[in-house]
Design a protein around this motif. Structure first.
Motif, PDB file in Angstrom:
ATOM      1  N   THR A  25      20.753  40.604 -16.951  1.00 51.21           N
ATOM      2  CA  THR A  25      19.372  40.416 -17.391  1.00 51.21           C
ATOM      3  C   THR A  25      18.634  39.735 -16.255  1.00 51.21           C
ATOM      4  O   THR A  25      19.107  38.727 -15.734  1.00 51.21           O
ATOM      5  CB  THR A  25      19.294  39.542 -18.657  1.00 51.21           C
ATOM      6  OG1 THR A  25      20.064  40.161 -19.679  1.00 51.21           O
ATOM      7  CG2 THR A  25      17.861  39.391 -19.137  1.00 51.21           C
ATOM      8  N   ARG A  26      17.516  40.296 -15.849  1.00 53.02           N
ATOM      9  CA  ARG A  26      16.693  39.711 -14.786  1.00 53.02           C
ATOM     10  C   ARG A  26      15.253  39.677 -15.251  1.00 53.02           C
ATOM     11  O   ARG A  26      14.725  40.679 -15.711  1.00 53.02           O
ATOM     12  CB  ARG A  26      16.820  40.515 -13.492  1.00 53.02           C
ATOM     13  CG  ARG A  26      18.243  40.484 -12.965  1.00 53.02           C
ATOM     14  CD  ARG A  26      18.321  40.842 -11.533  1.00 53.02           C
ATOM     15  NE  ARG A  26      19.715  40.690 -11.091  1.00 53.02           N
ATOM     16  CZ  ARG A  26      20.196  41.217 -10.010  1.00 53.02           C
ATOM     17  NH1 ARG A  26      19.429  41.943  -9.232  1.00 53.02           N
ATOM     18  NH2 ARG A  26      21.445  41.018  -9.673  1.00 53.02           N
ATOM     19  N   ASP A  27      14.665  38.508 -15.123  1.00 55.17           N
ATOM     20  CA  ASP A  27      13.274  38.300 -15.549  1.00 55.17           C
ATOM     21  C   ASP A  27      13.066  38.743 -16.991  1.00 55.17           C
ATOM     22  O   ASP A  27      12.038  39.329 -17.336  1.00 55.17           O
ATOM     23  CB  ASP A  27      12.305  39.034 -14.617  1.00 55.17           C
ATOM     24  CG  ASP A  27      12.369  38.513 -13.185  1.00 55.17           C
ATOM     25  OD1 ASP A  27      12.569  37.297 -13.005  1.00 55.17           O
ATOM     26  OD2 ASP A  27      12.225  39.323 -12.257  1.00 55.17           O
ATOM     27  N   VAL A  31      19.071  45.079 -17.175  1.00 50.71           N
ATOM     28  CA  VAL A  31      19.254  45.885 -15.971  1.00 50.71           C
ATOM     29  C   VAL A  31      20.740  46.179 -15.775  1.00 50.71           C
ATOM     30  O   VAL A  31      21.604  45.513 -16.351  1.00 50.71           O
ATOM     31  CB  VAL A  31      18.705  45.181 -14.701  1.00 50.71           C
ATOM     32  CG1 VAL A  31      17.202  44.990 -14.775  1.00 50.71           C
ATOM     33  CG2 VAL A  31      19.405  43.856 -14.453  1.00 50.71           C
ATOM     34  N   LEU A  32      21.005  47.168 -14.952  1.00 50.18           N
ATOM     35  CA  LEU A  32      22.351  47.426 -14.459  1.00 50.18           C
ATOM     36  C   LEU A  32      22.318  47.103 -12.974  1.00 50.18           C
ATOM     37  O   LEU A  32      21.379  47.496 -12.264  1.00 50.18           O
ATOM     38  CB  LEU A  32      22.754  48.881 -14.672  1.00 50.18           C
ATOM     39  CG  LEU A  32      22.908  49.300 -16.131  1.00 50.18           C
ATOM     40  CD1 LEU A  32      23.242  50.785 -16.217  1.00 50.18           C
ATOM     41  CD2 LEU A  32      23.989  48.483 -16.814  1.00 50.18           C
ATOM     42  N   VAL A  33      23.323  46.370 -12.494  1.00 50.06           N
ATOM     43  CA  VAL A  33      23.350  45.901 -11.116  1.00 50.06           C
ATOM     44  C   VAL A  33      24.533  46.534 -10.390  1.00 50.06           C
ATOM     45  O   VAL A  33      25.658  46.526 -10.895  1.00 50.06           O
ATOM     46  CB  VAL A  33      23.457  44.359 -11.072  1.00 50.06           C
ATOM     47  CG1 VAL A  33      23.520  43.864  -9.634  1.00 50.06           C
ATOM     48  CG2 VAL A  33      22.287  43.722 -11.794  1.00 50.06           C
ATOM     49  N   PHE A  41      18.865  48.316 -11.637  1.00 49.38           N
ATOM     50  CA  PHE A  41      18.243  49.486 -12.247  1.00 49.38           C
ATOM     51  C   PHE A  41      17.857  49.134 -13.673  1.00 49.38           C
ATOM     52  O   PHE A  41      18.658  48.561 -14.415  1.00 49.38           O
ATOM     53  CB  PHE A  41      19.226  50.670 -12.231  1.00 49.38           C
ATOM     54  CG  PHE A  41      19.647  51.055 -10.847  1.00 49.38           C
ATOM     55  CD1 PHE A  41      18.936  51.993 -10.130  1.00 49.38           C
ATOM     56  CD2 PHE A  41      20.728  50.441 -10.239  1.00 49.38           C
ATOM     57  CE1 PHE A  41      19.299  52.330  -8.841  1.00 49.38           C
ATOM     58  CE2 PHE A  41      21.103  50.761  -8.940  1.00 49.38           C
ATOM     59  CZ  PHE A  41      20.384  51.706  -8.239  1.00 49.38           C
ATOM     60  N   PRO A  42      16.630  49.472 -14.092  1.00 47.55           N
ATOM     61  CA  PRO A  42      16.179  49.097 -15.433  1.00 47.55           C
ATOM     62  C   PRO A  42      16.920  49.854 -16.531  1.00 47.55           C
ATOM     63  O   PRO A  42      17.436  50.947 -16.323  1.00 47.55           O
ATOM     64  CB  PRO A  42      14.692  49.480 -15.424  1.00 47.55           C
ATOM     65  CG  PRO A  42      14.579  50.535 -14.374  1.00 47.55           C
ATOM     66  CD  PRO A  42      15.622  50.231 -13.351  1.00 47.55           C
ATOM     67  N   GLY A  46      17.599  50.903 -24.186  1.00 50.54           N
ATOM     68  CA  GLY A  46      19.016  51.221 -24.199  1.00 50.54           C
ATOM     69  C   GLY A  46      19.417  52.384 -23.318  1.00 50.54           C
ATOM     70  O   GLY A  46      20.576  52.772 -23.283  1.00 50.54           O
ATOM     71  N   ILE A  47      18.463  52.942 -22.570  1.00 47.14           N
ATOM     72  CA  ILE A  47      18.743  54.092 -21.707  1.00 47.14           C
ATOM     73  C   ILE A  47      18.668  53.652 -20.243  1.00 47.14           C
ATOM     74  O   ILE A  47      17.612  53.237 -19.772  1.00 47.14           O
ATOM     75  CB  ILE A  47      17.748  55.239 -21.960  1.00 47.14           C
ATOM     76  CG1 ILE A  47      17.846  55.682 -23.420  1.00 47.14           C
ATOM     77  CG2 ILE A  47      18.010  56.404 -21.013  1.00 47.14           C
ATOM     78  CD1 ILE A  47      16.761  56.627 -23.845  1.00 47.14           C
TER      79      ILE A  47
END
Length: 77
Positions: A25-27, A31-33, A41-42, A46-47
Motif C-alpha cells: 500500500t502506497r499513499d 499497489v503491486l511492487v 503498479f496500481p 481489485g484488478i
C-alpha cells in the motif's frame, strides 16, 4: 488488498526482467511492487493494472534493479 495467492504467483513485472510482484500500500492505495526494480503498479477495484505507462518507477527506473533489498521482502500469501 488480498489478491488470490495463485493469481499473485502468476503475475510478474511487465518490464523485461519479469520479476515477481508483491502486494503493498502506497499513499493509501493498493499497489503491486516489483521485487527487482521496486516499480509499483496500481490495483483498481481489485484488478492489477500492469501497464508500464501506469507504473510509478522504482528508484532507478522501470526494469532497472533497485539497490539492495529496496524492493522489500516478498509478501506472505
Amino acid at each position: 488488498m488480498a489478491l488470490d495467492a495463485d493469481l499473485l504467483g502468476l503475475l510478474a513485472c511487465p518490464s523485461d526482467d519479469h520479476a515477481p510482484l508483491r502486494e503493498d500500500t502506497r499513499d493509501g492505495a493498493d499497489v503491486l511492487v516489483c521485487t527487482s526494480c521496486a516499480s509499483s503498479f496500481p490495483v483498481d477495484d481489485g484488478i492489477p493494472v500492469l501497464l508500464l505507462d501506469e507504473a510509478t518507477p522504482g528508484p532507478n527506473g522501470i526494469g532497472v534493479p533497485a539497490p539492495g533489498p529496496a524492493a522489500g521482502p516478498a509478501a506472505d500469501g
